[in-house]
Scaffold this active site. Structure first.
Site, short mmCIF file in Angstrom:
data_model
loop_
_atom_site.label_atom_id
_atom_site.label_comp_id
_atom_site.label_asym_id
_atom_site.label_seq_id
_atom_site.Cartn_x
_atom_site.Cartn_y
_atom_site.Cartn_z
N LYS A 9 -31.34 -1.68 73.72
CA LYS A 9 -32.33 -2.32 72.72
C LYS A 9 -32.04 -2.63 71.42
O LYS A 9 -30.73 -2.45 71.26
CB LYS A 9 -33.55 -0.93 72.62
CG LYS A 9 -34.09 -0.33 73.90
CD LYS A 9 -35.01 0.87 73.69
CE LYS A 9 -35.60 1.46 75.03
NZ LYS A 9 -36.69 2.21 74.41
N TYR A 49 -43.44 -2.36 80.28
CA TYR A 49 -44.02 -1.35 79.46
C TYR A 49 -45.56 -1.07 79.79
O TYR A 49 -46.30 -0.70 79.19
CB TYR A 49 -43.70 -1.19 77.94
CG TYR A 49 -42.48 -0.79 77.70
CD1 TYR A 49 -41.60 0.18 78.25
CD2 TYR A 49 -41.74 -1.17 76.54
CE1 TYR A 49 -40.43 0.77 78.24
CE2 TYR A 49 -40.36 -0.87 76.16
CZ TYR A 49 -39.77 -0.06 76.84
OH TYR A 49 -38.61 0.57 76.81
N ASN A 112 -34.80 4.36 70.63
CA ASN A 112 -33.97 5.45 71.04
C ASN A 112 -32.97 4.79 71.87
O ASN A 112 -32.60 5.19 72.73
CB ASN A 112 -34.80 6.37 71.97
CG ASN A 112 -35.81 5.53 73.01
OD1 ASN A 112 -35.74 4.07 72.94
ND2 ASN A 112 -36.61 6.21 73.52
N HIS A 115 -32.67 1.66 77.23
CA HIS A 115 -33.58 1.97 78.42
C HIS A 115 -33.18 2.43 79.84
O HIS A 115 -32.11 1.80 79.96
CB HIS A 115 -34.66 0.95 78.97
CG HIS A 115 -35.38 0.61 80.04
ND1 HIS A 115 -36.60 1.67 80.18
CD2 HIS A 115 -35.25 0.49 81.32
CE1 HIS A 115 -36.80 1.49 81.53
NE2 HIS A 115 -36.19 0.60 82.40
N GLU A 126 -37.51 -3.12 88.62
CA GLU A 126 -36.97 -3.57 87.25
C GLU A 126 -35.66 -4.42 87.17
O GLU A 126 -35.42 -5.31 86.63
CB GLU A 126 -36.66 -2.58 86.43
CG GLU A 126 -37.91 -1.76 85.96
CD GLU A 126 -37.51 -0.29 85.26
OE1 GLU A 126 -36.42 0.01 84.94
OE2 GLU A 126 -38.71 0.25 84.61
P1 IDP Z 1 -38.38 6.36 78.41
O1 IDP Z 1 -37.86 5.08 77.91
O2 IDP Z 1 -37.53 7.78 78.35
O3 IDP Z 1 -38.44 6.41 80.14
P2 IDP Z 1 -41.30 6.04 78.27
O4 IDP Z 1 -42.35 7.18 78.27
O5 IDP Z 1 -41.19 4.94 79.46
O6 IDP Z 1 -39.77 6.53 77.89
O7 IDP Z 1 -41.54 4.99 77.22
C1 IDP Z 1 -40.86 3.60 76.94
C2 IDP Z 1 -40.65 3.67 75.44
O8 IDP Z 1 -41.68 3.52 74.53
C3 IDP Z 1 -39.57 4.62 74.94
O9 IDP Z 1 -38.05 4.46 75.33
C4 IDP Z 1 -39.72 4.50 73.44
O10 IDP Z 1 -38.83 3.38 72.96
C5 IDP Z 1 -41.31 4.23 73.50
N1 IDP Z 1 -42.04 5.43 73.39
C6 IDP Z 1 -42.57 6.28 74.14
N2 IDP Z 1 -43.31 7.18 73.70
C7 IDP Z 1 -43.22 7.00 72.31
C8 IDP Z 1 -44.09 7.66 71.30
O11 IDP Z 1 -44.76 8.57 71.54
N3 IDP Z 1 -44.08 6.93 70.24
C9 IDP Z 1 -43.02 6.04 70.01
N4 IDP Z 1 -42.44 5.29 70.74
C10 IDP Z 1 -42.57 5.74 72.33
MG MG Z 2 -39.63 4.96 80.96
#
Ligand code: IDP
Ligand code: MG
Length: 154
Positions: A9, A49, A112, A115, A126
């Protein structure tokens, strides 16, 4: 062997962590079968997303994902989908276990770094979303016999 989709990212690109993350994946034994840099369109983010489009943080997430291009990768290995998820760590970098990519390098729920596809079904969807068939390569390396026992090579 499984294939899974990884995105490095903008948070990883901006912080100069591409090499570090790539190195971990390579050292684990995952084979890169596709890799490219792309600027994500609104449409691509909304598809990728889709499960988050109604969240209050979605507009900020979209902006964060478009701040720089991302590096999309398809990697191959035995149980690759689960392994890469485990190497990435929990979504929130503050909750991710040390030793994982997010656990070692991220202090944010959103920024973070990486992905990783969360299931074999989603990995296939994907990979097709981000790569055309001619951008994915089927090749053998001598490393395969060092990485795997004979009966694991399938
Ligand atoms: P993942 O990346 O661990 O699979 P997902 O729930 O699919 O997690 O969410 C996709 C991305 O959206 C996350 O990697 C993060 O960047 C963002 N995200 C998810 N939940 C939150 C949140 O509660 N606050 C801020 N960003 C979030
Ligand atoms: Mg995810």
């Amino acid at each position: 062997m499984q294939q899974t989709l990884i995105l490095l990212k903008p948070s990883a690109i901006e912080r100069g962590l591409v090499g570090e993350i790539l190195s971990r994946l390579e050292k684990k034994g995952l084979l890169i079968v596709g890799m490219k840099m792309i600027q994500l369109s609104d449409e691509l983010i909304e598809a990728h997303y889709a499960h988050l489009v109604n969240k209050s943080f979605f507009p900020i997430l979209k902006e964060a994902m478009q701040k720089t291009p991302v590096i999309a990768m398809c990697v191959k290995g035995k149980e690759a989908v689960r392994l890469v998820r485990e190497m990435a760590g929990a979504t929130n970098g503050r909750n991710a276990t040390p030793g994982t990519i997010r656990g070692d390098y991220s202090i944010s729920a959103m920024k973070n770094l990486i992905h990783a596809s969360d299931s074999l079904t989603n990995a296939q969807i994907e990979i097709q979303r981000f790569f055309t068939p001619n951008e994915l390569f089927n090749y053998q390396t001598v490393m395969a016999t060092a990485l795997y026992a004979f009966d694991e090579l399938n």
